[in-house]
Design a protein around this motif. Sequence first.
Motif, short mmCIF file in Angstrom:
data_model
loop_
_atom_site.label_atom_id
_atom_site.label_comp_id
_atom_site.label_asym_id
_atom_site.label_seq_id
_atom_site.Cartn_x
_atom_site.Cartn_y
_atom_site.Cartn_z
N SER A 151 0.80 -1.21 -0.05
CA SER A 151 -0.10 -0.08 -0.13
C SER A 151 1.10 1.20 -0.10
CB SER A 151 -0.94 -0.02 1.26
OG SER A 151 -0.05 -0.34 2.30
N GLY A 152 0.29 2.39 0.06
CA GLY A 152 1.03 3.44 -0.05
C GLY A 152 1.92 3.81 1.12
N ILE A 153 1.39 3.77 2.22
CA ILE A 153 2.21 4.12 3.50
C ILE A 153 2.31 2.58 4.57
CG2 ILE A 153 2.49 5.35 5.48
CD1 ILE A 153 1.23 7.62 4.01
N GLY A 154 3.26 2.57 5.12
CA GLY A 154 3.59 1.53 5.88
C GLY A 154 3.79 2.12 7.38
N ILE A 155 3.36 1.38 8.45
CA ILE A 155 3.39 1.69 9.60
C ILE A 155 4.16 0.89 10.56
CG2 ILE A 155 2.20 2.79 11.72
CD1 ILE A 155 0.06 3.52 10.02
N ILE A 167 5.19 15.08 15.50
CA ILE A 167 5.53 14.42 14.27
C ILE A 167 6.93 15.12 13.67
CG2 ILE A 167 4.90 13.56 11.74
CD1 ILE A 167 2.03 13.63 12.75
N HIS A 168 7.71 13.95 13.30
CA HIS A 168 8.85 14.44 12.87
C HIS A 168 9.43 13.85 11.70
CE1 HIS A 168 9.20 16.35 16.77
NE2 HIS A 168 8.78 15.45 17.31
N TYR A 169 10.10 14.71 10.88
CA TYR A 169 10.65 14.07 9.52
C TYR A 169 12.33 13.65 9.70
CZ TYR A 169 12.62 14.22 4.87
OH TYR A 169 13.11 13.75 3.55
N GLY A 170 12.52 12.42 9.06
CA GLY A 170 14.04 12.11 8.97
C GLY A 170 14.04 10.77 8.37
N HIS A 171 15.21 10.23 8.83
CA HIS A 171 15.35 8.79 8.18
C HIS A 171 15.68 7.72 9.03
CE1 HIS A 171 16.74 11.89 5.32
NE2 HIS A 171 16.17 11.01 4.47
N GLU A 198 13.26 7.10 4.21
CA GLU A 198 12.97 8.43 4.55
C GLU A 198 11.39 8.23 5.19
OE1 GLU A 198 11.62 11.08 0.57
OE2 GLU A 198 12.68 11.80 2.17
N VAL A 199 11.23 8.71 6.57
CA VAL A 199 10.13 8.51 6.94
C VAL A 199 9.72 9.48 8.12
CG1 VAL A 199 10.71 6.22 7.56
CG2 VAL A 199 11.52 7.80 9.29
N LEU A 200 8.23 9.56 8.55
CA LEU A 200 7.67 10.48 9.45
C LEU A 200 7.85 9.66 10.68
CD1 LEU A 200 5.02 12.51 7.69
CD2 LEU A 200 7.12 13.25 8.31
N VAL A 201 8.27 10.11 11.86
CA VAL A 201 7.85 9.47 13.23
C VAL A 201 6.82 10.08 14.18
CG1 VAL A 201 9.97 8.04 12.88
CG2 VAL A 201 9.81 10.20 14.41
N MET A 202 5.97 9.59 14.73
CA MET A 202 5.06 10.02 15.54
C MET A 202 5.71 9.64 17.10
SD MET A 202 1.14 10.03 15.60
CE MET A 202 0.82 9.64 13.71
N ILE A 203 5.76 10.64 17.85
CA ILE A 203 6.24 10.22 19.23
C ILE A 203 5.17 10.41 20.21
CG2 ILE A 203 7.91 10.92 21.14
CD1 ILE A 203 9.89 11.50 18.74
N MET A 204 4.66 9.61 20.63
CA MET A 204 3.47 9.68 21.72
C MET A 204 3.77 9.23 23.11
SD MET A 204 0.76 8.23 19.22
CE MET A 204 1.58 7.07 18.62
N ASP A 251 4.35 4.18 26.39
CA ASP A 251 5.14 5.16 25.52
C ASP A 251 5.04 4.38 24.18
OD1 ASP A 251 5.54 6.93 27.51
OD2 ASP A 251 7.89 6.37 27.76
N THR A 252 4.74 5.25 23.17
CA THR A 252 4.58 4.79 21.80
C THR A 252 5.23 5.47 20.50
OG1 THR A 252 2.60 3.86 22.49
CG2 THR A 252 2.83 3.96 20.29
N VAL A 253 5.86 4.67 19.72
CA VAL A 253 6.37 5.42 18.60
C VAL A 253 5.62 4.70 17.24
CG1 VAL A 253 8.47 5.93 17.11
CG2 VAL A 253 8.56 5.86 19.34
N GLU A 254 5.42 5.54 16.31
CA GLU A 254 4.84 5.13 15.15
C GLU A 254 5.62 5.82 14.07
OE1 GLU A 254 0.11 4.13 15.76
OE2 GLU A 254 0.80 5.44 13.93
N ILE A 255 6.32 4.49 13.04
CA ILE A 255 6.97 5.23 11.85
C ILE A 255 6.34 5.04 10.73
CG2 ILE A 255 9.12 4.57 10.89
CD1 ILE A 255 10.40 3.34 13.29
N ASP A 256 6.23 6.06 10.09
CA ASP A 256 5.31 6.02 8.84
C ASP A 256 6.28 6.05 7.66
OD1 ASP A 256 3.16 6.08 10.29
OD2 ASP A 256 2.33 8.10 9.39
N CYS A 257 6.59 4.83 6.90
CA CYS A 257 7.48 4.72 6.01
C CYS A 257 6.95 4.64 4.64
CB CYS A 257 8.49 3.42 6.41
SG CYS A 257 7.49 1.94 6.16
N HIS A 258 7.68 4.41 3.53
CA HIS A 258 7.21 3.98 2.40
C HIS A 258 6.71 2.57 2.20
CE1 HIS A 258 9.63 7.51 1.20
NE2 HIS A 258 8.50 7.74 0.64
N GLY A 259 5.44 2.32 2.11
CA GLY A 259 4.79 1.08 2.04
C GLY A 259 5.41 0.00 1.04
#
Lengths: 636, 477
Positions: free
Chosen positions: B15-19, B52-56, B86-92, B102-110
């Motif tokens: 799919s488009g985005i993987g988590i 949410i943060h951008y990085g690798h 290259e990904v977006l990460v959500m730090i919760m 504590d939870t982290v989600e990494i949105d990557c290219h699916g």
Amino acid sequence: MPVIEEFCDVVVVGAGHAGCEAALACARLGLETYIFTVSVESIALMPCNPNVGGSSKGHLVRELDALGGEMGKNIDKTFIQSKMLNKSKGPAVHSLRAQADKSDYSLSMRKVLENQEHLTIRQQEVAEIITEDVIDNSDNGNIYKRIAGIKTVSGAIFHAKAVVLCTGVYLTARCIYGDVSQYTGPNGLMAANHLSDSLRANGIELRRFKTGTPARIDKRSIDFSKMVEQKGDDRVVPFSFSTNPEDVQIDQVSCWLTYTNEDTHKVIRENIDRSPLYGGVIKSTGPRYCPSIEDKVMKFPDKDRHQVFIEPEGRYTNEMYIDGMSSSMPEDVQFAMYRSVPGLENAKIVRNAYAIEYDCIAPKQLKSTLEFKKISGLFSGGQFNGSSGYEEAAAQGLIAGINAAQYIKKKEQLTLLRSESYIGVLIDDLVTKENFEPYRMMTSRAEYRLLLRQDNADLRLRKYGYQVGLISKEQMDYVNFKEEAIRKEIERVSGVNVSPTAEINTFLEGKNSTILETGAKLIELIRRPELSYQELAFVDRGRPELSEDIIEQVNIEIKYDGYIKRQKKQVLQFAKMEKKAIPNDLDYDDVKSLRIEARQKLKEFRPSSIGQASRVAGVSPADVNVLLVYLKQNKM
Amino acid sequence: MRETIAAIASGMTASGIGIIRISGPDAFRVLGKVFRFANKNKTVENVRPNTIHYGHIIDYEVGSRSDGQVSDTRNRYVRNETVIDEVLVMIMKGPHTYTAEDTVEIDCHGGPFVMQKILTSVLKAGARAAEPGEFTKRAFLNGRIDLTEAEAVMDVISSGSEDALKSSLMQLDGSVRRKIESLRERILTEMAYIEAALDDPEHYDLEGYPEKLDKKLVNLLEELERLLASFDEGKLIREGIFTVILGKPNAGKSSLLNYLTGEERAIVTEIAGTTRDSLEETVRLGGLILRIADTAGIRSTGDIIEKMGVDRAMSLAEKADLLLAVFDSSRPLDGDDREILSFISGKKALILLNKSDLETVVDEAEIRKYSNAPIVVISAKMNEGRELIEAQIREMFFRGKLHVNEEIMLTNVRHKEACEEALASLRLVRDSIESGMPEDFYVVDLMDAYAALGRIIGEQVGEDLVDMIFAKFCMGK
């Protein structure tokens, strides 16, 4: 000014149904006991209905008797009519109810108290409880509060190791009808107006409940020809296991049934704004179970009539109790409303109906032993604990008394389980559930009622009475013998076969029961609803001679075996949760995932087991899971 | 101390985005090891939670240069580090997260490959691979969700099709809850009446009541049975309809499969909890899932199919939810065809008449002589009839429509078992009525039914009965 100072073991405050049982239990267990009452004449007074027992309440009396209480014996001596209710239903809901001769009941109980060794009656209002701070060396030197005695209005001090509060409806009591409001206890008796302040000062939280009673009417002014007569049973069953059944076969008096009608309801509706209940004068909470007639009419507008039972207050009085029409309406409305009822057209009212308000506690402040969580040695029972009813009061009084005695003797406290008694259900409900009204016992509150029958209260509870010392060795021996005899007989019957003879089939036909084609097991025949162990004696040649009470148990145990087994299984499940103890000092704030409401409630009630926690209102199954996980993780 | 867990949260499809989700006390430390902020001033420690943060994501190696040199708290690209994506990460920050940890989600290219690489890196950095449903389990244990919700989420996760998703979501909405509540309410009302009569026999009597109750029980039982039937339907939706294609050699079985898959890719799946003794092709047909038994490799063209013949298919067919019988309309029906037709009689089967370019010699009238099963004329080449097949299957299994749209569907085994228990208890009440037991015995089993249904929605019995008695009946003196 010199004051009296006395020393004793136990002080019981109040001599109603709870107080009498508490005081008798303590004295019988050898402790020097004082019982305080505002009036010696009001010992074991029945200020409301003239009966003892009834659905589920009859169970309580039986259980009380099995444990060594007095109420069952006293009503057996003073009843004037008796009925076994629900006889057409299953044995679990058979319930004894007796009409009492009120003054006889009260007098007879007073005699028992007066003649009880180690017991002294004292007519005086108790004004204060005396507590002291104690350093607990076994608990890191923490300080806790302990009871030390009481002080009367006259300033006399009675030092005691334990105090049992059974103040009933007397604390800061107020009686109301219409706009008449008097600060008295029932029947104009003196209220206890000082103790509430002292209790509050000792950190006890009080609240206000209300209850009510109907008018009493002169028998001579009633036309009974317009009513239906209600007679007692032909064969009376006693309440007490120690009463000889032959002694209770007496001449009985009748009660009478009539109904309210549209006229009655119209009078009430038209005057409802004058009701102190609806006008806002009474703000306290009344019981749903004993609604006033104005409550019934307003809440159930679809019902075009309500039953009214006319019950004698005693053998030697003309006063009749108007069961079903308690009220706090103004006097003129009362006259109009009672006189609208068929048979009461010319009624002369002896005493007005009235509502009464009083101080009591939220029983979550108590342990299951009925001791206050925060004041060691202080116990309480009866309406003071937020219950209603003579039987509920007596049952708690007995347990509070037993535990006060055990406390002084440094013996194990007695707590009955929900799975073994109605008393256990009653007390557990009181201490774990939020009660917003006077609590009344009901059979539906008992989850395991098939096991908690009035007929087997002795088999269930005698042992506890014996352990604490209120039941004699002979009585206990009999229970053990009975148990064994029941077991043996059921075993024997299980092996008996019945062949399809003409004799049995004629009998079965007569009973509208399917006839036998081939041989059958006797036990299967007994299980047919239309047959019984007793009736099938003629095909059971080897049957030994057994006493009535044993036969009854054998019949019930065989007939309802399937259901009884299912309930026993449920009890096993229940017991598992009950056994998982929660440490007294558990820090609920440390249990991170509890919902806020659950945490508050658990902190408030401090349940002693997971089972109890699961019954606290506001604690969900998910919270119970969280708690279980927490206990396991912390190896508690 | 709880371990930190990680898993691919978006499913392994292209799919488009993987988590990738990480949860637990070390979630942030793990992230620090595998993530490089594009903004050099940021570190895992200094950013605000719930941002949410951008990085690798880099390929983290234990004992590598980056392991030794990159502190957990400093954000620095190290030479020779391999960037995975290259990904977006959500730090919760817990406890206001799904798991309350504590939870982290990494949105990557699916893409299965990239997701797998990122997960591997995360695992090497100290997380443990989550077991199926472990996030939800933690959410439940931490009191974030109740049991019904937890189970609904599990259904969503493990479901493959749109309809399954719908059913799961409806359950979250509480349609099962509402249905169960209604059943319980009615049981409670009956208990309250009996109890009122037991408690106050002089006011309420039970004359003629057993007969009335019996009628009500019949209705309650019917509704429960329907609810239970919906579980089987639900299972078909969730897990797919186990389908076997029958047809004699050259009837067009393999072309049928290709035809059914159409544009959509046939996905090979392993669905947990179902046992298979053969390979399956999972085919989507609109909202339906067909699990088509690969009877000896249907998809492979060649002689193998023909050799295996009808026999193997027949043995699988006995276990099938649905049979698709294919006939070549250009050849007259022969003995083999008639054997198939007689086999499918009385089973859930669909007859597919495969039209070829050749002349048609078998028509519906001809088939009707042997079978009443619905017939769909298909043409593999023209790609006609897919909708017709789907419609027929819906008709067959879901009475024309999928029930999820308007009806309540049980989708969970625990709920099903509780319903079965309630059903058994209510039947016992009928037994008690029939055998003339006193009314108070009814309550024993009514209460069991009430409690069993309560378990589905996580409710205890509590004061329900007493409250109902007082609400409905005028009790007492």
